[in-house]
Design an enzyme around this catalytic site. Structure first.
Site, PDB file in Angstrom:
ATOM      1  N   SER A   1       0.862  -1.188   0.000  1.00  0.00           N
ATOM      2  CA  SER A   1       0.000   0.000   0.000  1.00  0.00           C
ATOM      3  C   SER A   1       0.892   1.229   0.000  1.00  0.00           C
ATOM      4  O   SER A   1       2.041   1.173   0.466  1.00  0.00           O
ATOM      5  CB  SER A   1      -0.870  -0.006   1.265  1.00  0.00           C
ATOM      6  OG  SER A   1      -1.488   1.247   1.451  1.00  0.00           O
ATOM      7  N   TYR A   8      -1.959   0.314  10.404  1.00  0.00           N
ATOM      8  CA  TYR A   8      -1.976  -0.074   8.990  1.00  0.00           C
ATOM      9  C   TYR A   8      -0.657   0.308   8.306  1.00  0.00           C
ATOM     10  O   TYR A   8      -0.061  -0.504   7.579  1.00  0.00           O
ATOM     11  CB  TYR A   8      -3.171   0.598   8.306  1.00  0.00           C
ATOM     12  CG  TYR A   8      -3.445   0.132   6.893  1.00  0.00           C
ATOM     13  CD1 TYR A   8      -3.990  -1.123   6.649  1.00  0.00           C
ATOM     14  CD2 TYR A   8      -3.167   0.951   5.804  1.00  0.00           C
ATOM     15  CE1 TYR A   8      -4.249  -1.548   5.347  1.00  0.00           C
ATOM     16  CE2 TYR A   8      -3.433   0.545   4.504  1.00  0.00           C
ATOM     17  CZ  TYR A   8      -3.973  -0.707   4.282  1.00  0.00           C
ATOM     18  OH  TYR A   8      -4.232  -1.127   2.993  1.00  0.00           O
TER      19      TYR A   8
HETATM   20  P1  NDP Z   1     -11.743  -5.832   1.754  1.00  0.00           P
HETATM   21  O1  NDP Z   1     -12.066  -5.306   3.095  1.00  0.00           O
HETATM   22  O2  NDP Z   1     -12.720  -5.704   0.671  1.00  0.00           O
HETATM   23  O3  NDP Z   1     -11.308  -7.380   1.859  1.00  0.00           O
HETATM   24  C1  NDP Z   1     -10.400  -7.802   2.830  1.00  0.00           C
HETATM   25  C2  NDP Z   1     -10.222  -9.292   2.725  1.00  0.00           C
HETATM   26  O4  NDP Z   1      -9.302  -9.717   3.741  1.00  0.00           O
HETATM   27  C3  NDP Z   1     -11.520 -10.050   2.933  1.00  0.00           C
HETATM   28  O5  NDP Z   1     -11.594 -11.129   2.029  1.00  0.00           O
HETATM   29  C4  NDP Z   1     -11.382 -10.557   4.359  1.00  0.00           C
HETATM   30  O6  NDP Z   1     -12.075 -11.788   4.495  1.00  0.00           O
HETATM   31  C5  NDP Z   1      -9.879 -10.795   4.441  1.00  0.00           C
HETATM   32  N1  NDP Z   1      -9.422 -10.846   5.815  1.00  0.00           N
HETATM   33  C6  NDP Z   1      -9.484  -9.876   6.747  1.00  0.00           C
HETATM   34  N2  NDP Z   1      -9.014 -10.328   7.916  1.00  0.00           N
HETATM   35  C7  NDP Z   1      -8.644 -11.634   7.708  1.00  0.00           C
HETATM   36  C8  NDP Z   1      -8.098 -12.621   8.533  1.00  0.00           C
HETATM   37  N3  NDP Z   1      -7.820 -12.401   9.827  1.00  0.00           N
HETATM   38  N4  NDP Z   1      -7.839 -13.842   8.002  1.00  0.00           N
HETATM   39  C9  NDP Z   1      -8.125 -14.096   6.704  1.00  0.00           C
HETATM   40  N5  NDP Z   1      -8.645 -13.182   5.876  1.00  0.00           N
HETATM   41  C10 NDP Z   1      -8.910 -11.961   6.372  1.00  0.00           C
HETATM   42  O7  NDP Z   1     -10.359  -5.117   1.373  1.00  0.00           O
HETATM   43  P2  NDP Z   1      -9.587  -4.975  -0.030  1.00  0.00           P
HETATM   44  O8  NDP Z   1     -10.000  -6.010  -0.979  1.00  0.00           O
HETATM   45  O9  NDP Z   1      -9.650  -3.563  -0.408  1.00  0.00           O
HETATM   46  O10 NDP Z   1      -8.096  -5.241   0.485  1.00  0.00           O
HETATM   47  C11 NDP Z   1      -7.305  -6.330   0.063  1.00  0.00           C
HETATM   48  C12 NDP Z   1      -5.856  -5.980   0.318  1.00  0.00           C
HETATM   49  O11 NDP Z   1      -5.501  -4.830  -0.437  1.00  0.00           O
HETATM   50  C13 NDP Z   1      -5.545  -5.632   1.782  1.00  0.00           C
HETATM   51  O12 NDP Z   1      -4.289  -6.143   2.137  1.00  0.00           O
HETATM   52  C14 NDP Z   1      -5.500  -4.117   1.759  1.00  0.00           C
HETATM   53  O13 NDP Z   1      -4.726  -3.608   2.807  1.00  0.00           O
HETATM   54  C15 NDP Z   1      -4.881  -3.868   0.398  1.00  0.00           C
HETATM   55  N6  NDP Z   1      -5.093  -2.538  -0.127  1.00  0.00           N
HETATM   56  C16 NDP Z   1      -6.358  -2.072  -0.373  1.00  0.00           C
HETATM   57  C17 NDP Z   1      -6.529  -0.788  -0.873  1.00  0.00           C
HETATM   58  C18 NDP Z   1      -7.873  -0.221  -1.156  1.00  0.00           C
HETATM   59  O14 NDP Z   1      -7.955   0.996  -1.477  1.00  0.00           O
HETATM   60  N7  NDP Z   1      -8.970  -0.985  -1.072  1.00  0.00           N
HETATM   61  C19 NDP Z   1      -5.371   0.091  -1.146  1.00  0.00           C
HETATM   62  C20 NDP Z   1      -4.096  -0.519  -0.877  1.00  0.00           C
HETATM   63  C21 NDP Z   1      -3.973  -1.780  -0.394  1.00  0.00           C
HETATM   64  P3  NDP Z   1     -12.851 -12.282   5.823  1.00  0.00           P
HETATM   65  O15 NDP Z   1     -13.385 -11.064   6.506  1.00  0.00           O
HETATM   66  O16 NDP Z   1     -13.886 -13.215   5.269  1.00  0.00           O
HETATM   67  O17 NDP Z   1     -11.802 -12.995   6.620  1.00  0.00           O
END
Ligand code: NDP
Length: 253
Positions: free
Chosen positions: A143, A156
């Site tokens: 990120s 974060y």
């Molecule tokens: P979402 O919130 O849409 O999705 C997050 C995902 O992570 C979900 O599938 C969730 O699944 C999973 N997750 C969260 N906690 C856990 C856990 N303890 N164990 C297993 N899975 C977990 O976020 P994004 O799709 O936007 O983010 C995906 C990645 O991209 C992250 O690493 C985020 O930091 C990064 N990112 C996102 C940006 C953005 O603008 N959206 C920008 C830069 C980076 P569940 O809750 O079912 O476990």
């Protein structure tokens, strides 16, 4: 037929957002996909959609903050697919959003365990398998927060900085053994995470217009690219999807 056809990939955080889009994208390119997150029903729905389209996919439940759960899931995927060609360390959380001085130590540590230790757990479980194969690729989702301190995001930003250094450290150690490790800094993406950020009202990212965010299939395409040999020049570093040159290269924007 692409160089990814028939290869196996495990994607964490595949229940929604970027991870779910990556699962669909990689399956469309012929990869055998394991969708992993805590929400098993959502992963299973994604896997079912891939199977309905003629692809191969399985769903497994896992909390990436737990080393035991990650090691069990990585072994299970290796056994199911007869190897592990790629791992996408994508799972992440933005909350708790709070100033350091007001932060709840338990909630802060829990989130750091997902965002930073989750990446370490994935690497620790997959690297021995990939080193033994003499091949493999790991993409860690980074990120802009890895480079820039933002109010309310100490957890974060510091966790993403740790993930970036893990990319570099793993590349230095495992690159010579045939394993590629690379990061992806996607820019801001229209997912649930940005809804949470917007609702917080904290720091300039929360004030961005929804239209400023890219769709989740853009980072999904970048992940697919990073899994290929053509991306070798980015090994050990973060591929920046904000960079106009990189977007053009992927045919995006
Ligand atoms: P979402 O919130 O849409 O999705 C997050 C995902 O992570 C979900 O599938 C969730 O699944 C999973 N997750 C969260 N906690 C856990 C856990 N303890 N164990 C297993 N899975 C977990 O976020 P994004 O799709 O936007 O983010 C995906 C990645 O991209 C992250 O690493 C985020 O930091 C990064 N990112 C996102 C940006 C953005 O603008 N959206 C920008 C830069 C980076 P569940 O809750 O079912 O476990």
């Amino acid at each position: 037929m692409s160089e990814l056809t028939g290869k196996s990939v495990l994607i964490t955080g595949a229940s929604r957002g970027i991870g779910a889009a990556a699962a669909a994208e990689l399956a469309a390119r012929g990869m055998r996909v394991a969708l992993v997150a805590r929400d098993h029903a959502a992963c299973e729905a994604g896997a079912e959609a891939i199977r309905a389209a003629g692809g191969e996919a399985i769903a497994l439940s896992c909390d990436v903050a737990s080393w035991t759960e990650v090691s069990v899931v990585v072994s299970a995927v290796r056994d199911a697919f007869g190897g592990l060609d790629a791992l996408i360390n994508n799972a992440g959380v933005i909350e708790p959003i709070s100033r350091l001085a007001d932060s709840d130590p338990e909630a802060w540590t829990r989130a750091f365990s997902i965002n930073a230790l989750g990446v370490y757990h994935g690497l620790r479980a997959a690297l021995p398998i990939m080193e033994a194969q003499g091949a493999g690729v790991i993409v860690n989702i980074s990120s802009g927060a890895a480079y820039n301190p933002l109010e309310g995001w100490s957890q974060y930003c510091s966790a993403k900085a740790a993930a970036l250094m893990l990319t570099r450290a793993a590349h230095a150690e495992s690159g010579p053994k045939g394993v590629r490790v690379v990061g992806l800094s996607p820019g801001t993406v229209a997912t649930d995470m940005q809804r949470v950020i917007g609702a917080s009202g904290v720091n300039p990212v929360s004030k961005m217009s929804w239209d400023d965010h890219i769709p989740a299939d853009w980072p999904a395409k970048a992940i697919a690219f990073l899994c290929t040999e053509a991306a070798r020049e980015f090994d050990g570093s973060d591929f920046q999807l904000r960079d106009p040159e990189n977007r053009t290269r992927l045919g995006l924007g």
